[in-house]
Design an enzyme around this catalytic site. Structure first.
Site, short mmCIF file in Angstrom:
data_model
loop_
_atom_site.label_atom_id
_atom_site.label_comp_id
_atom_site.label_asym_id
_atom_site.label_seq_id
_atom_site.Cartn_x
_atom_site.Cartn_y
_atom_site.Cartn_z
N PRO A 3 0.69 -1.06 -0.08
CA PRO A 3 -0.04 -0.16 -0.07
C PRO A 3 0.70 1.18 0.09
O PRO A 3 1.88 1.08 0.54
CB PRO A 3 -0.77 0.01 1.32
N ASN A 4 0.26 2.38 -0.70
CA ASN A 4 0.79 3.56 -0.85
C ASN A 4 2.13 3.81 -1.61
O ASN A 4 2.43 4.84 -2.03
CB ASN A 4 1.18 4.33 0.57
N ARG A 40 5.11 10.82 -2.52
CA ARG A 40 4.76 10.52 -0.80
C ARG A 40 6.12 10.78 -0.15
O ARG A 40 7.17 9.94 -0.54
CB ARG A 40 4.24 9.00 -0.98
N TYR A 68 11.56 8.76 0.84
CA TYR A 68 11.29 7.66 -0.06
C TYR A 68 11.83 7.98 -1.38
O TYR A 68 11.95 7.34 -2.48
CB TYR A 68 9.89 7.19 -0.16
N ASN A 78 8.02 -5.51 -1.45
CA ASN A 78 8.09 -4.47 -0.46
C ASN A 78 6.75 -4.45 0.01
O ASN A 78 5.64 -4.05 -0.58
CB ASN A 78 8.58 -3.24 -1.14
N ALA A 105 3.35 -0.87 4.58
CA ALA A 105 2.73 -0.94 5.94
C ALA A 105 2.43 -2.41 6.10
O ALA A 105 2.44 -2.52 7.53
CB ALA A 105 1.65 -0.07 6.19
N HIS A 165 4.44 -4.61 9.02
CA HIS A 165 4.25 -4.64 10.38
C HIS A 165 3.09 -5.02 10.85
O HIS A 165 2.79 -5.13 11.99
CB HIS A 165 4.59 -2.94 10.93
N ASP A 195 1.50 -15.83 6.34
CA ASP A 195 0.96 -17.12 5.99
C ASP A 195 0.87 -17.63 4.60
O ASP A 195 1.39 -18.51 4.14
CB ASP A 195 -0.48 -17.33 6.67
N GLU A 236 12.51 -9.58 0.91
CA GLU A 236 11.91 -8.36 1.58
C GLU A 236 12.81 -7.17 1.20
O GLU A 236 14.00 -7.19 1.26
CB GLU A 236 11.62 -8.84 2.94
N HIS A 247 12.87 -2.89 1.64
CA HIS A 247 12.14 -1.74 2.25
C HIS A 247 13.16 -0.32 1.60
O HIS A 247 14.30 -0.59 1.75
CB HIS A 247 12.36 -1.62 3.69
N SER A 296 13.32 2.67 2.55
CA SER A 296 14.00 3.34 3.70
C SER A 296 14.70 2.33 4.77
O SER A 296 14.36 1.25 4.85
CB SER A 296 12.86 4.21 4.66
N ARG A 311 13.80 4.10 11.78
CA ARG A 311 12.44 5.04 12.13
C ARG A 311 11.78 4.56 13.31
O ARG A 311 12.21 4.04 14.42
CB ARG A 311 11.71 4.77 10.73
N ARG A 339 8.11 0.16 13.14
CA ARG A 339 8.62 -0.20 11.89
C ARG A 339 9.94 -1.44 12.10
O ARG A 339 10.30 -1.96 11.14
CB ARG A 339 9.02 0.84 10.98
C1 DQA Z 1 8.58 0.93 3.46
C2 DQA Z 1 8.75 0.98 4.94
C3 DQA Z 1 7.42 0.73 5.47
O1 DQA Z 1 7.69 0.84 7.14
C4 DQA Z 1 6.33 1.73 5.42
O2 DQA Z 1 5.09 1.57 5.76
C5 DQA Z 1 6.33 1.92 3.65
C6 DQA Z 1 7.25 1.73 2.74
C7 DQA Z 1 10.02 1.37 2.62
O3 DQA Z 1 9.66 0.78 1.59
O4 DQA Z 1 10.90 1.72 3.25
O5 DQA Z 1 5.09 2.17 3.22
O6 DQA Z 1 8.10 -0.54 3.36
#
Ligand code: DQA
Length: 149
Positions: free
Chosen positions: A11-12, A19, A24, A75, A78, A81, A88, A99, A101, A103, A108, A112
């Site tokens: 998401p996002n 954003r 980011y 990735n 959110a 977390h 699962d 995985e 990320h 950031s 942070r 997170r």
């Molecule tokens: C993220 C880090 C997450 O904590 C955050 O909710 C994101 C992006 C990252 O790519 O740094 O949406 O996964």
């Protein structure tokens, strides 16, 4: 043997570039996709690249990857977390899981610092910016070459 890497974004991440650029960066998700497709060609990987704001859709894509992908680069944003459901789903996948990320999540907020997905991931990249996707793809190519899974 499959050389498909399924790249999933949570998401996002559709808003990358707009954003919180101080966290980011200015690259968009389309920029990341282009970079992954270009590198995928060099590494002789097939690439599928998807983003959703909906947990169930990411889960459905992981189920689809079970049938055909050698690795998942995810990735989870959110959902990292919060989502036992994503963990699962990843636990049903028999290939490699990386995985990513953008950031450095450990620098942070405390919420997170814990990742459900890390309980399954074979490798975790955090804080490499959008370059982390390319590093993850290179590592996926290396792991697929090992043919251990
Ligand atoms: C993220 C880090 C997450 O904590 C955050 O909710 C994101 C992006 C990252 O790519 O740094 O949406 O996964």
């Amino acid at each position: 043997m499959s050389r498909l890497v399924t790249i999933l974004n949570g998401p996002n991440l559709n808003l990358l570039g707009k954003r919180q650029p101080e966290i980011y960066g200015r690259d968009t998700l389309a920029d990341i996709e282009n970079a992954c497709r270009t590198l995928g060609k060099q590494l002789k990987l097939d690439i599928s690249f998807q983003q959703s704001n909906r947990e169930y859709e990411l889960i459905d894509w992981i189920h689809e990857a079970r049938e055909k992908a050698a690795a998942i680069v995810i990735n989870p944003a959110a959902f990292t977390h919060t989502s036992v459901a994503l963990l699962d789903a990843l636990n049903t996948f028999e290939g490699w899981v990386i995985e990513v990320h953008i950031s450095q999540v450990h620098k942070r907020e405390a919420f997170r610092h814990h990742s459900y997905v890390s309980h399954r991931a074979d490798a975790v990249m955090a804080g490499f910016g959008v370059h982390g996707y390319e590093l993850a793809l290179r590592h996926a190519a290396h792991l697929i070459g090992l043919k251990k899974k």
